[in-house]
Design a protein around this motif. Structure first.
Motif, PDB file in Angstrom:
ATOM      1  N   CYS A 321       0.794  -1.226   0.000  1.00  0.00           N
ATOM      2  CA  CYS A 321       0.000   0.000   0.000  1.00  0.00           C
ATOM      3  C   CYS A 321       0.829   1.279   0.000  1.00  0.00           C
ATOM      4  CB  CYS A 321      -0.918   0.015   1.219  1.00  0.00           C
ATOM      5  SG  CYS A 321      -1.943  -1.445   1.423  1.00  0.00           S
ATOM      6  N   GLY A 322       2.109   1.218  -0.333  1.00  0.00           N
ATOM      7  CA  GLY A 322       2.962   2.386  -0.206  1.00  0.00           C
ATOM      8  C   GLY A 322       3.080   3.235  -1.448  1.00  0.00           C
ATOM      9  N   ASP A 323       4.167   4.018  -1.485  1.00  0.00           N
ATOM     10  CA  ASP A 323       4.370   4.982  -2.559  1.00  0.00           C
ATOM     11  C   ASP A 323       5.026   4.394  -3.807  1.00  0.00           C
ATOM     12  OD1 ASP A 323       3.134   7.068  -1.345  1.00  0.00           O
ATOM     13  OD2 ASP A 323       4.962   7.956  -0.504  1.00  0.00           O
ATOM     14  N   ASN A 324       5.132   3.069  -3.872  1.00  0.00           N
ATOM     15  CA  ASN A 324       5.552   2.456  -5.127  1.00  0.00           C
ATOM     16  C   ASN A 324       4.401   2.408  -6.132  1.00  0.00           C
ATOM     17  OD1 ASN A 324       8.373   1.575  -4.631  1.00  0.00           O
ATOM     18  ND2 ASN A 324       7.412   0.417  -2.975  1.00  0.00           N
ATOM     19  N   ARG A 325       3.206   2.642  -5.650  1.00  0.00           N
ATOM     20  CA  ARG A 325       2.037   2.632  -6.545  1.00  0.00           C
ATOM     21  C   ARG A 325       2.082   3.864  -7.454  1.00  0.00           C
ATOM     22  NH1 ARG A 325      -2.616   2.133  -2.149  1.00  0.00           N
ATOM     23  NH2 ARG A 325      -1.215   3.673  -1.193  1.00  0.00           N
ATOM     24  N   SER A 326       2.064   3.613  -8.751  1.00  0.00           N
ATOM     25  CA  SER A 326       2.190   4.698  -9.726  1.00  0.00           C
ATOM     26  C   SER A 326       0.935   4.769 -10.592  1.00  0.00           C
ATOM     27  CB  SER A 326       3.415   4.490 -10.619  1.00  0.00           C
ATOM     28  OG  SER A 326       3.367   3.213 -11.252  1.00  0.00           O
ATOM     29  N   PRO A 327       0.563   5.981 -11.042  1.00  0.00           N
ATOM     30  CA  PRO A 327      -0.627   6.126 -11.891  1.00  0.00           C
ATOM     31  C   PRO A 327      -0.345   5.714 -13.329  1.00  0.00           C
ATOM     32  CG  PRO A 327       0.374   8.263 -11.527  1.00  0.00           C
ATOM     33  CD  PRO A 327       1.167   7.286 -10.704  1.00  0.00           C
ATOM     34  N   ARG A 328      -1.274   4.982 -13.906  1.00  0.00           N
ATOM     35  CA  ARG A 328      -1.186   4.513 -15.289  1.00  0.00           C
ATOM     36  C   ARG A 328      -2.534   4.705 -15.950  1.00  0.00           C
ATOM     37  NH1 ARG A 328       2.067  -1.008 -14.044  1.00  0.00           N
ATOM     38  NH2 ARG A 328       3.311  -0.237 -12.282  1.00  0.00           N
ATOM     39  N   MET A 329      -2.543   4.855 -17.248  1.00  0.00           N
ATOM     40  CA  MET A 329      -3.813   5.010 -17.947  1.00  0.00           C
ATOM     41  C   MET A 329      -3.799   4.218 -19.246  1.00  0.00           C
ATOM     42  SD  MET A 329      -3.710   8.898 -19.496  1.00  0.00           S
ATOM     43  CE  MET A 329      -2.763   9.288 -20.975  1.00  0.00           C
ATOM     44  N   GLN A 330      -4.987   3.817 -19.686  1.00  0.00           N
ATOM     45  CA  GLN A 330      -5.119   3.124 -20.965  1.00  0.00           C
ATOM     46  C   GLN A 330      -6.553   3.257 -21.459  1.00  0.00           C
ATOM     47  OE1 GLN A 330      -3.833  -0.571 -18.930  1.00  0.00           O
ATOM     48  NE2 GLN A 330      -5.555  -1.570 -19.999  1.00  0.00           N
ATOM     49  N   LYS A 331      -6.683   3.191 -22.762  1.00  0.00           N
ATOM     50  CA  LYS A 331      -8.008   3.279 -23.384  1.00  0.00           C
ATOM     51  C   LYS A 331      -8.750   1.959 -23.176  1.00  0.00           C
ATOM     52  CE  LYS A 331      -8.373   3.144 -27.896  1.00  0.00           C
ATOM     53  NZ  LYS A 331      -8.354   3.510 -29.338  1.00  0.00           N
ATOM     54  N   PHE A 332     -10.082   2.051 -23.013  1.00  0.00           N
ATOM     55  CA  PHE A 332     -10.872   0.822 -22.954  1.00  0.00           C
ATOM     56  C   PHE A 332     -12.053   0.916 -23.911  1.00  0.00           C
ATOM     57  CE2 PHE A 332     -12.818   3.493 -19.688  1.00  0.00           C
ATOM     58  CZ  PHE A 332     -14.180   3.259 -19.828  1.00  0.00           C
ATOM     59  N   THR A 333     -12.656  -0.222 -24.176  1.00  0.00           N
ATOM     60  CA  THR A 333     -13.747  -0.309 -25.148  1.00  0.00           C
ATOM     61  C   THR A 333     -14.997  -0.873 -24.473  1.00  0.00           C
ATOM     62  OG1 THR A 333     -12.946  -2.491 -25.849  1.00  0.00           O
ATOM     63  CG2 THR A 333     -12.149  -0.568 -27.081  1.00  0.00           C
ATOM     64  N   TRP A 334     -15.998  -1.163 -25.295  1.00  0.00           N
ATOM     65  CA  TRP A 334     -17.281  -1.631 -24.779  1.00  0.00           C
ATOM     66  C   TRP A 334     -17.682  -2.938 -25.461  1.00  0.00           C
ATOM     67  CZ3 TRP A 334     -19.138   0.983 -20.679  1.00  0.00           C
ATOM     68  CH2 TRP A 334     -18.624   2.274 -20.464  1.00  0.00           C
ATOM     69  N   LYS A 335     -18.234  -3.829 -24.668  1.00  0.00           N
ATOM     70  CA  LYS A 335     -18.701  -5.111 -25.187  1.00  0.00           C
ATOM     71  C   LYS A 335     -20.070  -4.944 -25.850  1.00  0.00           C
ATOM     72  CE  LYS A 335     -16.337  -7.617 -21.471  1.00  0.00           C
ATOM     73  NZ  LYS A 335     -16.504  -8.521 -20.305  1.00  0.00           N
ATOM     74  N   ALA A 336     -20.485  -5.975 -26.550  1.00  0.00           N
ATOM     75  CA  ALA A 336     -21.770  -5.926 -27.260  1.00  0.00           C
ATOM     76  C   ALA A 336     -22.943  -5.734 -26.314  1.00  0.00           C
ATOM     77  CB  ALA A 336     -21.947  -7.203 -28.084  1.00  0.00           C
ATOM     78  N   ASP A 337     -22.804  -6.190 -25.070  1.00  0.00           N
ATOM     79  CA  ASP A 337     -23.907  -6.047 -24.113  1.00  0.00           C
ATOM     80  C   ASP A 337     -23.890  -4.705 -23.398  1.00  0.00           C
ATOM     81  OD1 ASP A 337     -21.756  -6.307 -22.424  1.00  0.00           O
ATOM     82  OD2 ASP A 337     -22.536  -8.026 -21.303  1.00  0.00           O
ATOM     83  N   GLY A 338     -22.981  -3.795 -23.805  1.00  0.00           N
ATOM     84  CA  GLY A 338     -22.941  -2.459 -23.229  1.00  0.00           C
ATOM     85  C   GLY A 338     -22.105  -2.333 -21.977  1.00  0.00           C
ATOM     86  N   THR A 339     -21.413  -3.393 -21.568  1.00  0.00           N
ATOM     87  CA  THR A 339     -20.552  -3.334 -20.389  1.00  0.00           C
ATOM     88  C   THR A 339     -19.120  -2.994 -20.812  1.00  0.00           C
ATOM     89  OG1 THR A 339     -20.092  -5.715 -20.478  1.00  0.00           O
ATOM     90  CG2 THR A 339     -21.967  -4.989 -19.141  1.00  0.00           C
ATOM     91  N   PRO A 340     -18.343  -2.406 -19.909  1.00  0.00           N
ATOM     92  CA  PRO A 340     -16.979  -2.005 -20.273  1.00  0.00           C
ATOM     93  C   PRO A 340     -16.035  -3.195 -20.380  1.00  0.00           C
ATOM     94  CG  PRO A 340     -17.376  -1.535 -17.961  1.00  0.00           C
ATOM     95  CD  PRO A 340     -18.690  -1.993 -18.530  1.00  0.00           C
ATOM     96  N   ASP A 341     -15.079  -3.089 -21.288  1.00  0.00           N
ATOM     97  CA  ASP A 341     -14.021  -4.085 -21.439  1.00  0.00           C
ATOM     98  C   ASP A 341     -12.695  -3.381 -21.154  1.00  0.00           C
ATOM     99  OD1 ASP A 341     -12.226  -6.028 -22.100  1.00  0.00           O
ATOM    100  OD2 ASP A 341     -13.012  -6.407 -24.110  1.00  0.00           O
ATOM    101  N   PHE A 342     -12.214  -3.517 -19.924  1.00  0.00           N
ATOM    102  CA  PHE A 342     -10.995  -2.815 -19.520  1.00  0.00           C
ATOM    103  C   PHE A 342      -9.722  -3.506 -19.998  1.00  0.00           C
ATOM    104  CE2 PHE A 342     -13.985  -1.718 -15.914  1.00  0.00           C
ATOM    105  CZ  PHE A 342     -14.263  -0.447 -16.392  1.00  0.00           C
ATOM    106  N   GLY A 343      -9.852  -4.758 -20.445  1.00  0.00           N
ATOM    107  CA  GLY A 343      -8.688  -5.480 -20.917  1.00  0.00           C
ATOM    108  C   GLY A 343      -7.756  -5.840 -19.778  1.00  0.00           C
ATOM    109  N   THR A 344      -6.460  -5.853 -20.076  1.00  0.00           N
ATOM    110  CA  THR A 344      -5.409  -6.204 -19.124  1.00  0.00           C
ATOM    111  C   THR A 344      -4.517  -4.997 -18.891  1.00  0.00           C
ATOM    112  OG1 THR A 344      -5.423  -8.488 -19.906  1.00  0.00           O
ATOM    113  CG2 THR A 344      -3.457  -7.768 -18.719  1.00  0.00           C
TER     114      THR A 344
END
Length: 358
Positions: A321-344
């Motif tokens: 839980c310390g300060d090694n945690r770094s912010p990252r971002m990535q694009k995600f898409t949507w599945k056919a049923d309208g739910t998000p697909d965040f991938g890996t």
């Protein structure tokens, strides 16, 4: 006839050159055009992490400007940028330090910035040295730019009948009403973190009962000690409202994202309005150096065509839980049923296209 020596004193250099060229029976040579400087290289990609440190990242977009916050511990800092891919070079401003305002608090966590009714609000968690630990607190600022002006402390936001340990407050707007959603304890002696919702009468006041929306029940929600559901975040798409949350304890590599789903017109205070996914929607990627991915936020690309998730993760196993945690971002898409697909979680150092419009 004027001598050349006298002519050179009387005529400007350009005219003299023309005169001499005519006397010699030839046309003047054209003045060479200096070459255009090469265009500066334009990068179309970025790499994670966005910063070396930044647990619990949050992003709010207003008037083409992104405002970023994360946990620092002793104060609240806002980074301001026109491009999320350039967060590392964004202007950083300390906007709130409790002790400087004569407010006794410690361990400030997970600030989230919102703009409601012409004013800015920050919801953050802190220990006020009383009441068995952390509570959610609210700041207000009437300035157009949240990195300027004066932030006023509005107090703790808690239900009068259930003012218990609470962290990670966020706001849902639905059916013309606002609701605070947070992670808290069922009773004072309990360590298990559950997700609660309560209606708001204004940006710093709760009204009515609190309702439990989720508690740790699946194996992937109960890694580490205590059992945890925390970091609730709202994502809307089409006719659905998603509540994406972090599960298991942050000390483990298996900190992950879970999800509740409701209709965009349902009453969010009714537990029956929500369906909980039985499996996590975003988990670690050891090969990509993404351990314990979670406590996320969402934002749109600059041109509004893309959906992005921002989250923290550790680069190595066992960092907790310390300060090694770094912010990252990535694009995600949507599945056919309208739910998000965040991938890996994308591997550290991978070149990713910048958000559209940047």
């Amino acid at each position: 006839m004027v001598s050349l020596s006298r002519l050179s004193r009387l005529l400007p250099v350009g005219v003299l050159a023309l005169t001499l060229a005519c006397q010699n029976g030839s046309s003047p040579a054209p003045t060479p055009t200096p070459p255009s400087p090469p265009a500066p290289p334009t990068s179309t990609t970025f790499t994670n992490p966005l910063l070396t440190v930044g647990p619990d990242p949050w992003v709010y977009l207003k008037d083409n400007t992104y405002y970023y916050t994360s946990t620092t511990g002793g104060n609240i800092v806002i980074r301001k940028t026109a491009k999320m891919s350039e967060l590392g070079s964004a202007v950083s401003t300390i906007v709130w330090t409790p002790q400087q305002a004569s407010i006794n608090q410690r361990d400030l966590w997970a600030p989230e910035l919102f703009f409601f009714d012409g004013k800015w609000y920050i919801y953050y968690s802190a220990d006020p040295f009383c009441c068995a630990g952390h509570r959610v607190h609210v700041l207000e600022n009437a300035s157009a730019d949240p990195t300027t002006g004066t932030w006023t402390y509005k107090g703790r936001i808690a239900n009068p009948t259930s003012d218990l340990w609470a962290i990670d407050g966020t706001v849902l707007e639905q059916n013309g009403k606002r609701y605070l959603i947070w992670s808290g304890h069922e009773v004072e002696a309990s360590g298990t973190q559950r997700l609660y919702i309560s209606e708001m009468s204004n940006p710093w006041t709760l009204t009515g009962p609190r309702v439990e929306l989720s508690h740790p029940e699946y194996n992937w929600e109960t890694n580490g000690e205590p059992d945890v559901n925390e970091g609730p975040e709202i994502l809307k798409h089409g006719d659905k409202t998603f509540l994406v949350y972090s599960a298991s304890h942050c000390s483990t590599d298996d900190y992950a994202l879970g999800m509740l789903t409701a209709s965009s017109t349902a009453d969010p205070m009714q537990l029956s309005s929500w369906t909980k996914s039985a499996t996590p929607v975003f988990v670690k990627n050891p090969a990509g150096r993404a351990f314990g991915p979670g406590h996320n936020g969402f934002f749109k690309s600059k041109d509004g065509t893309e959906d992005w998730i921002i989250y923290h993760a550790n680069p190595n196993s066992g960092q907790g839980c310390g300060d090694n945690r770094s912010p990252r971002m990535q694009k995600f898409t949507w599945k056919a049923d309208g739910t998000p697909d965040f991938g890996t979680p994308v591997a550290l150092g991978t070149a990713l296209p910048k958000p559209a419009g940047e």
